[in-house]
Scaffold this active site. Structure first.
Site, PDB file in Angstrom:
ATOM      1  N   LEU A 251       5.293  -6.033 -11.612  1.00 33.01           N
ATOM      2  CA  LEU A 251       5.453  -7.017 -10.553  1.00 33.01           C
ATOM      3  C   LEU A 251       4.682  -8.245 -10.971  1.00 33.01           C
ATOM      4  CD1 LEU A 251       7.107  -7.162  -7.793  1.00 33.01           C
ATOM      5  CD2 LEU A 251       4.796  -6.674  -6.630  1.00 33.01           C
ATOM      6  N   GLU A 254       4.861 -11.874  -4.916  1.00 36.71           N
ATOM      7  CA  GLU A 254       5.474 -12.821  -4.124  1.00 36.71           C
ATOM      8  C   GLU A 254       4.378 -13.844  -3.701  1.00 36.71           C
ATOM      9  OE1 GLU A 254       8.254 -11.410  -1.348  1.00 36.71           O
ATOM     10  OE2 GLU A 254       8.317 -13.128  -0.152  1.00 36.71           O
ATOM     11  N   HIS A 350      11.975  -2.129  -6.894  1.00 42.01           N
ATOM     12  CA  HIS A 350      10.560  -2.241  -6.194  1.00 42.01           C
ATOM     13  C   HIS A 350      10.478  -1.527  -4.857  1.00 42.01           C
ATOM     14  CE1 HIS A 350       7.031  -4.294  -5.055  1.00 42.01           C
ATOM     15  NE2 HIS A 350       7.534  -4.827  -4.028  1.00 42.01           N
ATOM     16  N   ARG A 385      13.752  -5.454   3.277  1.00 43.08           N
ATOM     17  CA  ARG A 385      12.235  -5.493   3.705  1.00 43.08           C
ATOM     18  C   ARG A 385      11.860  -6.851   3.479  1.00 43.08           C
ATOM     19  NH1 ARG A 385       7.015  -4.823   1.721  1.00 43.08           N
ATOM     20  NH2 ARG A 385       7.898  -4.404  -0.463  1.00 43.08           N
TER      21      ARG A 385
HETATM   22  C1  FAD Z   1       3.129  -3.740  -7.549  1.00 38.60           C
HETATM   23  C2  FAD Z   1       3.523  -3.636  -6.111  1.00 38.60           C
HETATM   24  C3  FAD Z   1       2.946  -4.503  -5.397  1.00 38.60           C
HETATM   25  C4  FAD Z   1       3.295  -4.495  -3.859  1.00 38.60           C
HETATM   26  N1  FAD Z   1       2.628  -5.458  -2.982  1.00 38.60           N
HETATM   27  C5  FAD Z   1       2.929  -5.090  -1.653  1.00 38.60           C
HETATM   28  C6  FAD Z   1       2.399  -6.227  -0.775  1.00 38.60           C
HETATM   29  O1  FAD Z   1       1.671  -7.034  -1.174  1.00 38.60           O
HETATM   30  N2  FAD Z   1       2.610  -5.957   0.623  1.00 38.60           N
HETATM   31  C7  FAD Z   1       3.259  -4.968   1.034  1.00 38.60           C
HETATM   32  O2  FAD Z   1       3.584  -4.869   2.371  1.00 38.60           O
HETATM   33  N3  FAD Z   1       3.696  -4.202   0.241  1.00 38.60           N
HETATM   34  C8  FAD Z   1       3.636  -4.353  -1.181  1.00 38.60           C
HETATM   35  N4  FAD Z   1       4.430  -3.326  -2.068  1.00 38.60           N
HETATM   36  C9  FAD Z   1       4.997  -2.153  -1.619  1.00 38.60           C
HETATM   37  C10 FAD Z   1       3.935  -1.124  -0.910  1.00 38.60           C
HETATM   38  O3  FAD Z   1       2.631  -1.163  -1.743  1.00 38.60           O
HETATM   39  C11 FAD Z   1       4.566   0.305  -0.794  1.00 38.60           C
HETATM   40  O4  FAD Z   1       5.579   0.408  -0.434  1.00 38.60           O
HETATM   41  C12 FAD Z   1       3.321   1.276  -0.149  1.00 38.60           C
HETATM   42  O5  FAD Z   1       2.271   1.142  -0.537  1.00 38.60           O
HETATM   43  C13 FAD Z   1       3.885   2.630   0.048  1.00 38.60           C
HETATM   44  O6  FAD Z   1       2.843   3.276   0.643  1.00 38.60           O
HETATM   45  P1  FAD Z   1       3.017   4.965   0.944  1.00 38.60           P
HETATM   46  O7  FAD Z   1       1.784   5.274   1.582  1.00 38.60           O
HETATM   47  O8  FAD Z   1       4.305   5.165   1.699  1.00 38.60           O
HETATM   48  O9  FAD Z   1       3.260   5.706  -0.409  1.00 38.60           O
HETATM   49  P2  FAD Z   1       2.271   5.509  -1.693  1.00 38.60           P
HETATM   50  O10 FAD Z   1       0.857   4.617  -1.765  1.00 38.60           O
HETATM   51  O11 FAD Z   1       3.007   5.104  -2.965  1.00 38.60           O
HETATM   52  O12 FAD Z   1       1.555   6.921  -1.722  1.00 38.60           O
HETATM   53  C14 FAD Z   1       2.524   7.941  -2.216  1.00 38.60           C
HETATM   54  C15 FAD Z   1       1.449   9.374  -2.500  1.00 38.60           C
HETATM   55  O13 FAD Z   1       2.485  10.480  -2.334  1.00 38.60           O
HETATM   56  C16 FAD Z   1       1.926  11.362  -3.478  1.00 38.60           C
HETATM   57  N5  FAD Z   1       2.856  11.941  -3.857  1.00 38.60           N
HETATM   58  C17 FAD Z   1       4.294  11.838  -4.158  1.00 38.60           C
HETATM   59  N6  FAD Z   1       4.817  12.851  -4.400  1.00 38.60           N
HETATM   60  C18 FAD Z   1       4.107  13.852  -4.307  1.00 38.60           C
HETATM   61  C19 FAD Z   1       4.371  15.305  -4.416  1.00 38.60           C
HETATM   62  N7  FAD Z   1       5.351  15.866  -4.862  1.00 38.60           N
HETATM   63  N8  FAD Z   1       3.234  15.852  -4.186  1.00 38.60           N
HETATM   64  C20 FAD Z   1       2.059  15.559  -3.804  1.00 38.60           C
HETATM   65  N9  FAD Z   1       1.750  14.262  -3.648  1.00 38.60           N
HETATM   66  C21 FAD Z   1       3.004  13.327  -3.954  1.00 38.60           C
HETATM   67  C22 FAD Z   1       1.399  10.260  -4.407  1.00 38.60           C
HETATM   68  O14 FAD Z   1       0.579  10.849  -5.520  1.00 38.60           O
HETATM   69  C23 FAD Z   1       0.638   9.253  -3.579  1.00 38.60           C
HETATM   70  O15 FAD Z   1      -0.660   9.605  -3.419  1.00 38.60           O
HETATM   71  C24 FAD Z   1       3.970  -3.411  -3.335  1.00 38.60           C
HETATM   72  C25 FAD Z   1       4.462  -2.434  -4.249  1.00 38.60           C
HETATM   73  C26 FAD Z   1       4.199  -2.741  -5.618  1.00 38.60           C
HETATM   74  C27 FAD Z   1       4.884  -1.645  -6.502  1.00 38.60           C
END
Ligand code: FAD
Length: 571
Positions: A251, A254, A350, A385
């Protein structure tokens, strides 16, 4: 023979230790529940840590005219009105409080001159709204939540992957997993489970997502009887790295455009003038991604098939202060100094707007005892989004999921797990070791990524989607017979063999929903149906399991109350 396994018991099991999972855990702990948090990688290494640009919350620190109504309006317009309006309302209302709370727990944000949290501009947001820490906001968020959660006392199971949800009749009773390090099985008993496993980007070849994003939570929920919603809406971020090949997809935040970055094509033309002359580079992601893709397709792309993104007109010290990760990323990975010249960028898979269907107030799914929050859940973002709305989503709905899961657990009597479910789950996991022939999981994964990239990408049409679905059926058959060599001790091929199952389930749901929606809206672009269709503006696609068959139905979106309608209609 029954495989041996250890057993752990909690009131609430949280699958995923990103922002959504950790915020849910903190809230459940605050309600007095015993909480276990499981994650595939190390604590602190979830996807959330990669978030760069910021957290969207109408705090009005920089633009006094901003408030929850304008944030709500931007979110609904960005999502092309397919959003669950109640979720969008709750999100806009509650995110400022969730950010303040994060600050009270120790998060150090960038500051305005008078000491408030600094906010920056981002695509689709009418005001400067993103609270940030340079371009490392996710790191600060995870650090803060993790410190607080550990201090409050959750149990954490790291490098442990959940492979199946376990039920007692219709309700959730636990989960089966394995330790990635030694391959041993573990059964968790729990009265409520919160799925916070994030998205599915690893099903595409060019992606900003890490190896953890294989759609596990969505597939686990689907298998357990939960509904998936709006799966056709996959966000392609306009700016990923395109060169050199080894870093393709990583990435480019933005925030570069938020800080004034300019996009040009190979002729030096600021091409956004033709796609969105009003918002230009700060148009929504779907529009900018399609613009870059179109420029390249029509022969105006850069040498490596992207566009130029330039921030070098800003003072070098400013760029290094506001975008330190981008400065280092390009220096180290592409030998480009972004304070002196442009970056080469192109669209990258993404974010998943679709996911598990949940209730807006409680994050509960249609399966009793099962909750979902964060990127794994659907509803808030509709068809597209806005940047920054994910981190606030995690905080707002992570908290609500933890609260509701704790309330549910208090009301739930003892549950039992029938050993046959565990036996079936461990048998399925071990089968790949018993096969003497069959594909390598890596080959099937590569072909899956090609299929999704080529047939279920930024621009879609019926012929490609039909072909994609056809390919997915063949891939499912190959995945069911993959062979794995070696032992159960930290064996990535074996882990991938399991992850393939999730990726294929979710990919099928995406392709099926994309085929069904015969219009273009937000991130879903059908070349054969290029316009909005009023009929589709009121419909969600719902996917549910019927035996071994994936079924799709439509669900009519509830009418928005008059006061909210007035807000979104205001100019
Ligand atoms: C490079 C990048 C930059 C971004 N920047 C922004 C930003 O500036 N602002 C914004 O709003 N969004 C941003 N996003 C999007 C945002 O970061 C994600 O949508 C968000 O962090 C997702 O959070 P979550 O808690 O849903 O999942 P995650 O933070 O991905 O956590 C998922 C968790 O689930 C666990 N997991 C998955 N499968 C299993 C399994 N089968 N068993 C046990 N554990 C499992 C993983 O190990 C992890 O701990 C960005 C995304 C990326 C990739």
């Amino acid at each position: 023979m029954t495989e041996k396994y250890e057993t752990r018991e909690h009131d609430i099991l949280i699958i995923g230790a990103g922002g959504a999972g950790l915020r849910a855990a903190i809230e459940a702990l605050a309600q007095g529940a015993s909480v276990g948090v499981v994650c595939k990688s190390l604590l602190g290494k979830a996807h959330t840590v990669m978030a760069e640009g910021g957290i969207a919350a109408a705090m009005s620190n920089v633009d006094a005219a901003d408030d929850w109504r304008t944030h709500f309006r931007d979110t609904m317009r960005g999502g092309k009105f397919l959003n669950n309006w109640r979720m969008a309302q709750i999100h806009a209302h509650e995110s400022p409080e969730r950010v303040r709370e994060l600050e009270q727990w120790g998060a150090l944000f960038d500051r305005t001159a008078d000491g408030n949290i600094l906010q920056r501009a981002f695509g689709g947001h009418s005001f400067k709204r993103l609270c940030h820490v340079g371009d490392r906001t996710g790191l600060e968020m995870i650090r803060t939540l993790q410190d607080r959660g550990v201090h409050m006392g959750f149990d954490v199971y790291m490098e442990c992957a959940i492979t199946r949800l376990l039920k007692d009749g219709e309700r959730i009773a636990g989960a089966l997993g394995y330790w990635r390090e030694n391959g041993r099985f573990i059964v968790f008993k729990a009265k409520s489970i919160v799925i916070a496993t994030g998205g599915i980007g690893k099903a595409w070849r060019i992606t900003s997502n890490s190896w953890e994003y294989t759609g596990d939570g969505m597939a686990l929920a689907y298998d357990a009887g939960a509904e998936l919603m709006d799966m056709e809406f996959v966000q392609f971020h306009p700016t990923g790295m395109v060169w050199p090949p080894g870093v393709q997809g990583i990435l480019v935040t933005e925030a570069v455009r938020g800080e004034g970055g300019v996009l040009t094509n190979k002729d030096g033309e600021r091409f956004m003038q033709r796609y969105d002359p009003k918002k230009m580079e700060l148009s929504t992601r779907d529009v900018v991604a399609r613009a870059i893709y179109t420029e390249a397709r029509e022969g105006r792309g850069t040498e490596h098939g992207g566009a130029y993104l330039d921030i070098s007109h800003k003072p070098a010290e400013y760029v290094k202060k506001k975008l330190p990760s981008m400065y280092h990323q390009f220096r180290e990975l592409a030998d480009v100094d972004i304070t002196k010249g442009p970056m080469e960028v192109g669209p990258t898979c993404h974010y998943m707007m679709g996911g598990i269907r949940v209730d807006a107030e409680s994050a509960q799914t249609n399966v009793p005892g099962l909750f979902a929050a964060g990127e794994a859940a659907a509803g808030l973002h509709g068809a597209n989004r806005l940047g920054g709305n994910s981190l606030s989503d995690l905080l707002v709905f992570g908290r609500r999921a933890g609260l509701a899961a704790a309330a549910q657990a208090k009301q739930t009597g003892p549950t039992a797990i029938d050993d046959a479910q565990v036996k079936d789950g461990t048998r399925e996991m071990l089968e790949p070791f018993e096969r003497s022939d069959g594909d390598s999981p890596y080959d099937v994964h590569r072909d899956l990524q090609e299929t999704m990239q080529n047939y279920v990408g930024i621009f879609r049409n019926e012929e490609d989607l039909d072909r994609g679905l056809n390919e997915l059926q063949k891939l499912k058959q190959r995945a069911a017979k993959v062979r794995v060599d070696g032992s159960r001790l930290f064996n990535p091929g074996w882990h991938l063999a399991r992850d393939l199952k999730s990726m294929l389930t979710v990919s099928e749901a995406v392709a099926l929903s994309a085929l069904e929606r015969r219009e273009s809206r937000g991130a879903h672009s059908r070349i054969d149906y290029p316009n909005y269709d009023e009929q589709w503006s009121k419909l969600n696609n719902i996917i549910a399991r019927d035996g071994e068959t994936m079924r799709l139905r439509h669900r009519t979106i509830a009418e928005m109350p008059e006061d909210l309608k007035q807000i979104v209609e205001q100019t």
